[in-house]
Design an enzyme around this catalytic site. Structure first.
Site, PDB file in Angstrom:
ATOM      1  N   ASP A  64       0.447  -1.730  -0.129  1.00 39.60           N
ATOM      2  CA  ASP A  64       0.159  -0.055   0.020  1.00 39.60           C
ATOM      3  C   ASP A  64       0.505   1.061  -0.272  1.00 39.60           C
ATOM      4  OD1 ASP A  64       0.668  -0.733   2.089  1.00 39.60           O
ATOM      5  OD2 ASP A  64      -0.896  -0.187   3.509  1.00 39.60           O
ATOM      6  N   HIS A  65       1.953   1.090   0.394  1.00 44.24           N
ATOM      7  CA  HIS A  65       2.916   2.287   0.373  1.00 44.24           C
ATOM      8  C   HIS A  65       3.513   2.680  -0.657  1.00 44.24           C
ATOM      9  CE1 HIS A  65       2.555   2.157   4.784  1.00 44.24           C
ATOM     10  NE2 HIS A  65       3.171   3.237   5.286  1.00 44.24           N
ATOM     11  N   ASP A 119       3.052  -1.340  10.897  1.00 38.94           N
ATOM     12  CA  ASP A 119       3.172  -0.068  10.989  1.00 38.94           C
ATOM     13  C   ASP A 119       2.655   0.146  12.644  1.00 38.94           C
ATOM     14  OD1 ASP A 119       2.484   1.782   8.194  1.00 38.94           O
ATOM     15  OD2 ASP A 119       0.923   2.150  10.330  1.00 38.94           O
ATOM     16  N   ARG A 380      -0.489  12.944  10.135  1.00 43.78           N
ATOM     17  CA  ARG A 380       0.341  13.257  10.599  1.00 43.78           C
ATOM     18  C   ARG A 380       0.768  14.654   9.376  1.00 43.78           C
ATOM     19  NH1 ARG A 380       3.200   7.645  11.243  1.00 43.78           N
ATOM     20  NH2 ARG A 380       2.272   7.432  13.941  1.00 43.78           N
ATOM     21  N   SER A 535       5.956   6.923  13.172  1.00 39.40           N
ATOM     22  CA  SER A 535       6.125   5.645  12.168  1.00 39.40           C
ATOM     23  C   SER A 535       6.756   4.307  13.770  1.00 39.40           C
ATOM     24  CB  SER A 535       7.095   5.856  11.151  1.00 39.40           C
ATOM     25  OG  SER A 535       8.108   5.153  12.004  1.00 39.40           O
ATOM     26  N   ARG A 537       8.649   2.645  11.388  1.00 34.91           N
ATOM     27  CA  ARG A 537       9.646   1.878  10.461  1.00 34.91           C
ATOM     28  C   ARG A 537      10.903   1.508  11.390  1.00 34.91           C
ATOM     29  NH1 ARG A 537       9.853   7.814   7.975  1.00 34.91           N
ATOM     30  NH2 ARG A 537       7.625   7.546   8.094  1.00 34.91           N
TER      31      ARG A 537
HETATM   32  C1  MIC Z   1       3.760   5.899   8.477  1.00 39.13           C
HETATM   33  O1  MIC Z   1       2.470   6.806   8.463  1.00 39.13           O
HETATM   34  O2  MIC Z   1       4.959   6.459   9.668  1.00 39.13           O
HETATM   35  C2  MIC Z   1       4.059   4.767   8.044  1.00 39.13           C
HETATM   36  C3  MIC Z   1       4.677   4.994   6.645  1.00 39.13           C
HETATM   37  O3  MIC Z   1       3.104   4.260   7.742  1.00 39.13           O
HETATM   38  C4  MIC Z   1       4.840   3.877   8.861  1.00 39.13           C
HETATM   39  C5  MIC Z   1       4.969   3.107   8.513  1.00 39.13           C
HETATM   40  C6  MIC Z   1       6.608   3.183   7.683  1.00 39.13           C
HETATM   41  O4  MIC Z   1       7.517   4.081   7.641  1.00 39.13           O
HETATM   42  O5  MIC Z   1       6.999   2.214   6.402  1.00 39.13           O
HETATM   43  C7  MIC Z   1       4.334   3.697  10.388  1.00 39.13           C
HETATM   44  O6  MIC Z   1       3.265   4.346  10.932  1.00 39.13           O
HETATM   45  O7  MIC Z   1       4.414   2.929  11.050  1.00 39.13           O
HETATM   46 FE1  SF4 Z   2      -0.503   4.938   5.221  1.00 37.52          FE
HETATM   47 FE2  SF4 Z   2       0.808   5.376   6.962  1.00 37.52          FE
HETATM   48 FE3  SF4 Z   2      -0.387   7.239   6.072  1.00 37.52          FE
HETATM   49 FE4  SF4 Z   2      -1.266   5.438   7.305  1.00 37.52          FE
HETATM   50  S1  SF4 Z   2      -0.607   7.019   8.226  1.00 37.52           S
HETATM   51  S2  SF4 Z   2      -1.870   5.803   5.326  1.00 37.52           S
HETATM   52  S3  SF4 Z   2      -0.235   3.551   7.144  1.00 37.52           S
HETATM   53  S4  SF4 Z   2       1.453   6.517   4.977  1.00 37.52           S
END
Ligand code: MIC
Ligand code: SF4
Length: 642
Positions: A64-65, A119, A380, A535, A537
């Protein structure tokens, strides 16, 4: 003494330890899911552990990313993930099926169960009464390989809801924005948030999911709602009534902290740049010009809210100078909106329909222009996350966001004469699982395919003796994992290649950082409060470790990042006396004494430049201390499984 929901679920899943705040508790996990940006490392690490098939009842690999495919890398990652899912016995949710959290809520989440996801917004499943916890990829890999999940048991905060939302313009998003206003981005740290009170029944499962999703921004371990008749209704509409069970707190349950929210007292709120807790009423920002509006993402993408968005847009045109981008959360949502004519309303208004993926939320396209204001229904708004450090990102509910897109500015929605359609929650969803590939029984002929950008996860050398190194960066409070390891369309495709992605560590803060780190060989980072928020990550631990990070000394850490540092053999240490933070400068050389011997206790740290000594605490439990001295969770797991 009665039990709350959290306590009931923990007790039912206990493998070892005690469900007592502050103690490590081993848990049996029912479901694990990964997404592509964290999943390639998680599945590589699963493969490295050497187990043939996942050992949890359900594992799902989502994509999805990383969807832009501006070169071969994303497509190679998708092919790897598909082959790994086939090989190791997981479901594979094909690109196009949607954002992990939304699809998981629709098709797999179930009350009373425990799920882990790689995630930070995994807590979305709390909307259905499932304890859903965000973890790093390596934690997920070890649990999929059969280990229990060890949780340092948090306190439980009860948020008691009363009244009803003043719909149409007030939505579930305003409940969580109100909590962020009150508690801030670190106010949930060390807690699981349990919702209760008579106001819960006013909220549908998808509304609850919005609130649970963005509980991540409070720093909470997770959030969870009771499972009641509304939960049953949703599961029935998803054709899964059999997954329902009732889940409620005992009357005399005891909580570490209680907060009250009167839903009726809420009004449309907005989080202003550059933090989700910088919240003000929308009416106070009326008149602010808006250049972009993004609706969707994993926080606000249900079919129900999207068709209300369509009702606001119907027959109208997006204001001149505004780009309206819509990324529905799942194929189910998109397909149903399309079947029922709502996509037509959106497209006719001038909305730019995006694919069902994270998209602009993580800077994968949709980057706003210089100095532009973007209002988003995401969770965010950290500086730079949209792909531009010069943009101003606001977070708001989908209905007012649609209104701002039409007006070209923020307005007080309560004064608008536009009618939002008041709709019933659907009794039946459109169920078409054609993009979900189920696990195979015989996987002997399956080859795991790895493109040239896919490199093994690096492992740290086991710890030996004292650590002497320079403080390469001294940072303030609330440093995010986006600050440490940025995402966006240039960097995200490098998630499967740590040597390549490590070039970008802290690049938004110091463009020279990776060069300085390589020259130093080993180094220390100093941070303020809530270091590593955001996140899950693990790249924010793994890539700095690859560059030579030995320890982070901070005033406090965000939960997932702290675990990720430990998992990669890096020591997260806390200033015993918070004022010592002020006495350390960038460029100081520090000597952390007894790094190996005294792992679980307090370390003496000598500032060699300034000639004083201070104390820093690891607060490691036994397992964490052992993981660090082995060089990380992968060597630790291999040792314990051999
Ligand atoms: C995000 O919203 O920051 C992400 C991208 O979904 C991350 C996961 C990632 O960095 O791959 C998260 O929320 O954990
Ligand atoms: Fe994707 Fe993270 Fe954004 Fe949710 S918050 S839509 S999982 S990048």
């Amino acid at each position: 003494m009665g039990k709350g929901i959290v306590r009931k679920i923990l007790d039912a899943h206990r493998v070892y330890g005690e469900a007592k705040a502050g103690s490590p508790l081993g848990l049996r996990v029912d479901q694990v899911y990964t997404q592509d940006a964290t999943g390639t490392m998680a599945w590589l690490q699963f493969e490295a552990i050497g187990v043939e098939r996942v050992g949890v009842p359900l594992a799902v690999s989502y994509v999805d990313h990383n969807m832009m495919q501006s070169n071969f890398m994303n497509a190679d990652d998708h092919a790897f993930l598909e082959s790994a899912a086939r090989k190791f016995g997981a479901y594979f949710s094909r690109p196009g099926n949607g954002i992990s959290h939304q699809v998981h809520l629709e098709r797999f989440s179930a009350p009373g169960r425990i799920a882990l996801g790689t995630d930070s917004h995994t807590p979305t499943g709390g909307g259905i009464g499932m304890m859903s916890i965000g973890v790093g990829g390596l934690d997920a890999a070890t649990v999929m390989a059969g280990a229990p999940f060890e949780l340092n048991v948090p306190e439980v905060m009860l948020v008691r809801l009363t009244g009803r939302l003043r719909r149409p313009w007030v939505t579930a998003m305003d409940v969580i924005l109100e909590l962020l206003r009150r508690l801030t981005v670190k106010g949930g740290a060390g807690y699981i948030i349990e919702y209760g009170g008579p106001g819960v029944k006013d909220l549908s499962v998808t509304e609850r999911a919005t609130i649970a999703n963005m509980g991540a921004e409070l720093g909470a371990t997770t959030s969870i709602f009771p499972s009641d008749e509304r939960t049953r209704f949703y599961l029935k509409a998803q054709g899964r009534e059999g997954d329902w069970m009732e889940l409620s707190a005992d009357e005399d349950a005891d909580y570490g902290r209680v907060m009250d929210i009167d839903l009726l007292g809420l009004e449309p709120l907005i989080a202003q740049p550059h933090s989700p807790d910088n919240v003000a009423p929308a009416r106070e920002l009326a008149g602010k010009v808006v250049n972009q509006v993004c609706i969707g993402g994993c926080t606000n993408s249900s079919y129900h809210i999207m068709r209300q968005v369509a009702s606001v847009l119907r027959g109208r045109t997006v204001a001149e100078g505004v780009g309206l981008l819509i990324n529905p959360g799942s194929k189910q949502v998109y397909e149903t909106l399309s079947r029922d004519g709502y996509i037509t309303d959106m497209a006719a208004s001038g909305a730019r329909m995006l694919e069902v993926s994270c998209g602009p939320c993580i800077g994968m396209g949709g980057t706003p222009g210089t100095g532009h204001v973007s209002v988003r229904t995401y969770n965010r708004n950290f500086k730079g996350r949209s792909g531009s450090k010069d943009a101003f990102v606001y977070l708001a509910n989908p209905l007012v966001s649609a209104l701002f897109a039409l007006r070209g500015e923020i307005v007080d929605p309560m004064t608008s004469d536009i009618k939002v359609e008041e709709l019933e929650e659907p009794e039946k969803y459109l169920i078409n699982d054609n993009m979900l590939i189920p696990p195979m029984a015989d996987t002997s002929g399956v080859e795991v395919v790895k493109g040239p950008n896919i490199k093994e996860a690096p492992v740290k050398a086991p710890l030996s003796g004292d650590i002497e190194a320079e403080v390469l960066l001294r940072l303030g409070d609330n440093i995010t994992t986006d600050d440490i390891m940025p995402a966006g369309s240039q960097i995200l495709p490098l998630r499967s290649n740590i040597p390549a992605i490590s070039e970008y560590v802290f690049s938004g803060i110091d463009g020279n950082f990776s060069r300085r780190a390589k020259a130093a060989g080993r180094f220390i980072i100093v941070g303020g409060d809530n270091y590593g928020q955001g996140s899950s990550r693990e790249h924010a631990a793994m890539a700095p470790m690859y560059l030579g990070l030995e320890a982070v000394i901070a005033r406090s850490f965000a939960r997932i990042h702290r675990s990720n540092l430990i998992n990669f053999g890096v020591q997260p240490l806390v200033f015993k006396n918070p004022e010592d933070y002020d006495r350390v400068e960038q460029g100081d050389r520090l000597l952390i004494k007894g790094a190996r011997e005294g792992l679980s206790g307090v370390f003496l740290v000598e500032n060699l430049n300034k000639g004083f000594t201070f104390e820093a605490a690891g607060n490691f439990n036994e397992r964490e201390a052992e993981i660090i001295s082995e060089g990380g969770l992968l060597p630790y797991t291999k040792k314990h499984s051999s």
